[in-house]
Enzyme design. Structure first.
Site, PDB file in Angstrom:
ATOM      1  N   HIS A  82       2.818   5.085   5.334  1.00 51.58           N
ATOM      2  CA  HIS A  82       3.049   6.284   4.436  1.00 51.58           C
ATOM      3  C   HIS A  82       3.002   7.673   5.093  1.00 51.58           C
ATOM      4  CE1 HIS A  82       1.916   9.649   1.961  1.00 51.58           C
ATOM      5  NE2 HIS A  82       2.409   9.050   0.867  1.00 51.58           N
ATOM      6  N   GLY A  83       1.853   7.704   6.120  1.00 47.87           N
ATOM      7  CA  GLY A  83       2.105   8.756   7.056  1.00 47.87           C
ATOM      8  C   GLY A  83       1.026  10.073   6.865  1.00 47.87           C
ATOM      9  N   ASP A  84       0.723  10.081   5.486  1.00 46.60           N
ATOM     10  CA  ASP A  84      -0.069  11.202   4.931  1.00 46.60           C
ATOM     11  C   ASP A  84      -0.899  10.803   3.789  1.00 46.60           C
ATOM     12  OD1 ASP A  84      -0.764  13.797   5.111  1.00 46.60           O
ATOM     13  OD2 ASP A  84       0.628  14.654   3.993  1.00 46.60           O
ATOM     14  N   LEU A  85      -1.504   9.589   3.978  1.00 41.74           N
ATOM     15  CA  LEU A  85      -2.248   9.105   2.800  1.00 41.74           C
ATOM     16  C   LEU A  85      -3.671   9.686   2.855  1.00 41.74           C
ATOM     17  CD1 LEU A  85      -1.501   6.803   0.891  1.00 41.74           C
ATOM     18  CD2 LEU A  85      -2.443   5.187   2.257  1.00 41.74           C
ATOM     19  N   ASN A  89      -2.614  13.057  -2.192  1.00 39.60           N
ATOM     20  CA  ASN A  89      -1.252  12.517  -2.050  1.00 39.60           C
ATOM     21  C   ASN A  89      -1.269  11.414  -2.926  1.00 39.60           C
ATOM     22  OD1 ASN A  89       0.222  14.408  -0.904  1.00 39.60           O
ATOM     23  ND2 ASN A  89       0.286  13.463   1.037  1.00 39.60           N
TER      24      ASN A  89
END
Length: 192
Positions: A82-85, A89
């Site tokens: 995901h990269g920004d979990l 979010n």
């Protein structure tokens, strides 16, 4: 969709439930590899701002950069991330359950996807600190390690590195990275 986020659960005193829901959301995301690695951004490129030698002078940021370099040079269990979990979010979609929004489309080590949760929900609301509590930090490490099946030391290393990356982004925006510095210190202390 109710509009409720996992941060709402944390502020209602349900951090364990929020953490378990985040781990379950990550499990679902990680099991559905929809994109090919070639179509995704690598974690190494994602960490470029931290890894630039001239981007920071603080000793703690240099330590975070060294940690990131070690992790990125020896990746484990790589997949679509995901990269920004984090808590803000992951939203409650009612009958569909908790779902993540705003993916960054990264490819790299699975453990890295859990690091941002340790900076939150404090980054969104520093007036209600939660992540920087040493007791809560330690409890979250145990919970995520258990639910996500990640070795605690590896998780702590990613948290340390990710804290530095987030700090560099804050500094570029003219914001003091207080939460990131505290979390990096907690991770570093736990690593011994």
């Amino acid at each position: 969709m109710s509009g409720r986020t996992l941060a709402d659960l944390v502020y209602a005193g349900l951090d364990d439930e929020a953490t378990r829901n985040l781990c379950e959301t990550a499990r679902l995301l990680h099991s559905a590899s929809l994109l090919q690695q070639e179509e995704m951004r690598s974690l190494k490129s994602w960490f470029a701002d931290l890894l630039e030698p001239s981007s920071h002078s603080a000793g703690w940021l240099k330590n975070c950069a060294s940690q990131a370099q070690r992790l990125l040079s020896d990746p484990q269990e790589q997949l679509a991330l995901h990269g920004d979990l984090h808590h803000g979010n992951v939203l409650d979609f009612g009958a569909r359950g908790w779902r993540a929004i705003d993916p960054k489309g990264l490819y790299g080590e699975r453990a890295a996807d859990f690091a941002a949760l340790f900076l939150n929900p404090d980054l969104a609301d520093s007036e209600r600190p939660y992540a920087i509590s040493p007791q809560r930090f330690g409890h979250r490490i145990r919970l995520v390690s258990s639910h996500a099946g990640i070795e605690p030391v590896r998780l702590l290393r990613w948290i340390h590195a990710w804290s530095g990356l987030s700090a560099v982004w804050f500094i570029k925006d003219g914001i003091a990275p207080e939460t990131q510095r505290t979390v990096a210190h907690l991770a570093s202390e736990a690593l011994g």
